[in-house]
Design a protein around this motif. Structure first.
Motif, mmCIF file in Angstrom:
data_model
loop_
_atom_site.group_PDB
_atom_site.id
_atom_site.type_symbol
_atom_site.label_atom_id
_atom_site.label_comp_id
_atom_site.label_asym_id
_atom_site.label_seq_id
_atom_site.Cartn_x
_atom_site.Cartn_y
_atom_site.Cartn_z
ATOM 1 N N LEU A 161 -7.285 -3.576 -1.569
ATOM 2 C CA LEU A 161 -6.876 -2.176 -1.632
ATOM 3 C C LEU A 161 -7.735 -1.505 -2.709
ATOM 4 N N LYS A 218 0.831 -1.204 0.000
ATOM 5 C CA LYS A 218 0.000 0.000 0.000
ATOM 6 C C LYS A 218 0.868 1.258 0.000
ATOM 7 N N TYR A 222 -7.197 0.861 2.448
ATOM 8 C CA TYR A 222 -6.974 -0.533 2.820
ATOM 9 C C TYR A 222 -8.230 -1.078 3.486
ATOM 10 N N VAL A 246 -5.283 5.714 -1.555
ATOM 11 C CA VAL A 246 -5.395 4.254 -1.451
ATOM 12 C C VAL A 246 -6.101 3.912 -0.143
#
Lengths: 230, 308
Positions: free
Chosen positions: B128, B78, B92, B90
């Motif tokens: 992700l 990530k 998670y 991004v």
């Protein structure tokens, strides 16, 4: 006649179409004179006056106003010259969107006079042309004679060294013509040089001073105390 | 001399403005139409930008990890994705979170929930969700992820699948559409602005045409050019000022009236909220272009008759 104010030296004017409006004209006008220029339409009277105002320039020869050669004036000097020459036209040419008072004040404003001077001078000239009570009128609310008197007031308020009048009585009836001529004489008596064009015999006879007769772009007569002869 | 000159020019301009009431009103109406068009373009532009922004935010690519993928490695991946210049954001989604979301989404579906209960272990992998700064950049990000998927020897495979190929067509279409809309918008704006400026210019020129003789007389009386031009410029600026202010206030009730329909049409865009939040900007553009347009048009129009 040493104090020359306006001087034409062998002035020839050929318009763009090739018409010869003035043909080698010599003319000398002194300070304080009252000069009437007479002649038929197309004789070159208006062309002559336009040259004094530097609206037109000679094709040949030279025109001097107050010793300034009109051909060699900068933009600024041209504006200065026009402020020294008062002008009156046959069709009055007042500013329609301004009142009588504002029309006269405008001439002083462009000359950079203070508000105090304007407030003193405008009523004074309005009195001279007998229009005190019409100060807030707009030009289109006045008669032709009254409009011409406003134009005269506008022309003299700047205390010009010369007053140039192109057919000032051309659109007026005899009574108004008489009044306008009387005012012009009064202005001349106060010391201002007056140059006027006309083809009205009555005007010439009542002025009784120098008469310049033009024909075909030439000066054909110049009488010191003339009569209308054509 | 200069100070009294300026005072006279301004006074004459203001007097002219009030005296020519009829001409003033008609000129201002034409100007208002122009400014209205400019205003509508500002609103449209904002609405389109906000819509495109929303659509853009809904598009992302997801990398789904195997259930066996260790969280530490996913987080490492990530942070390396976050360092890519093309990446906006991004997110998670851990395995637990994925399960939670799954349950929430199927809360009315007892059968699925029961089936889930049967399992001893959470069947969902972590993922992700990656958002690019521009739709055209998804290809680069997808390529990067695909490289990660192709594991070398001795390495453990992490990513199970990437949904880019499924979204590819939609993403590419959106990317093209965005560009097309932006390009058309620019052309449309330029065209309308130029057209309306020409209309205003002509209107003012006609209004001044009637004063042609007057300008000539002023010159013969010995007025300098700026003394003649000045009042007309002041008058033109006043037209623009009034037209700009009136247009600005017309948008107030209009944006309230339109707010519910703009919300339906453009999603999160609310015309009234936009009007209130961008009042300063709208003021600057509408009143500013009105005053500027009036001044420039008058200047050019009078210049013609000054013979310079």
């Amino acid at each position: 006649m040493s104090d020359s104010l306006i001087k034409f030296e062998k002035v020839t004017k050929i318009h763009n179409g090739g018409t010869v409006a003035l043909d080698s004209v010599d003319l000398d006008i002194s300070n304080g004179e009252f000069v009437s220029i007479v002649g038929h339409s197309g004789a070159g009277k208006s062309t002559l006056l336009k040259m004094v105002l530097a609206e037109l320039y000679p094709t040949q020869g030279a025109v001097y106003v107050d010793k300034d050669d009109t051909r060699h004036l900068s933009k600024k000097e041209l504006v200065q010259l026009r402020r020294r020459v008062g002008t009156i036209f046959q069709n009055f040419r007042l500013i329609e969107s301004k009142t009588v008072y504002e029309n006269i004040a405008f001439a002083l404003e462009v000359a950079g006079m203070s508000d105090e001077e304007i407030e003193a001078d405008v009523p004074h000239v309005l009195g001279l042309v007998d229009l005190q009570d019409k100060a807030e009128y707009f030009p289109k609310e006045l008669s032709g004679g009254e409009q011409q008197r406003v134009a005269i007031a506008r022309a003299i308020v700047i205390q010009p060294s010369v007053l140039v009048a192109d057919e000032p009585t051309g659109n007026l009836d005899p009574i108004n013509t008489y009044e306008v001529v009387q005012i012009l004489k009064k202005i001349n008596d106060l010391g201002t040089t007056v140059v006027l064009t006309t083809h009205n015999k009555g005007v010439i006879d009542s002025v009784g001073s120098r008469v310049v007769t033009m024909d075909g772009g030439k000066i054909v007569r110049d009488d010191k105390s003339g009569q209308y002869m054509l | 001399m200069l100070k009294s000159g300026i005072k006279r020019v301004v006074r004459s301009g203001v007097v002219g403005f009030f005296r020519n009431a009829f001409v003033s009103v008609s000129t201002m109406l034409v100007m208002m139409i122009t400014l209205f068009v400019i205003g509508v373009l500002l609103f449209m532009n904002a609405a389109l930008t906000s819509t495109l922004e929303q659509v853009r935010e809904k598009v992302d690519i997801n990398a789904y990890f195997l259930t066996s993928a260790p969280e530490k490695q996913i987080l490492e991946l990530k942070s390396s994705i976050e360092q890519m210049p093309e990446v906006e954001r991004v997110e998670y989604i851990s395995r637990e979170k994925a399960l939670e979301r799954f349950k929430a989404r199927h809360k009315n579906d007892q059968l699925t929930l029961q089936a889930l209960e049967e399992l001893d272990e959470n069947p969902l992998g972590a993922s992700l969700a990656i958002q690019a700064k521009d739709p055209s950049q998804y290809a680069v990000i997808a390529k990067f992820l695909e490289d990660k998927t192709a594991v070398g020897e001795g390495e453990q495979q992490l990513i199970e699948n990437i949904n880019y190929s499924q979204n590819k067509v939609v993403i590419e279409r959106l990317s093209n559409l965005t560009k097309a809309i932006e390009k058309a918008g620019v052309i449309f704006t330029i065209f309308l602005t130029v057209a309306s400026i020409m209309i205003v210019f002509n209107t003012i020129r006609l209004a001044i045409y009637t004063n042609k003789d007057e300008i000539e007389v002023m010159q013969l009386v010995g007025a300098s050019n700026w003394f003649i031009n000045g009042p007309y410029i002041i008058e033109g600026m006043l037209y623009g000022l009034v037209a700009g202010l009136v247009t600005l206030f017309i948008f107030y009730p209009l944006s309230i009236y339109m707010s519910s329909s703009t919300e339906v049409l453009f999603g999160a865009f609310n015309s009234f909220t936009f009007y209130i939040n961008n009042f300063g900007m709208l003021f600057k553009y509408l009143v500013g272009s009105g005053v500027g347009l009036g001044a420039v048009s008058s200047y050019l129009a009078v210049r013609r008759y000054l013979g310079v």
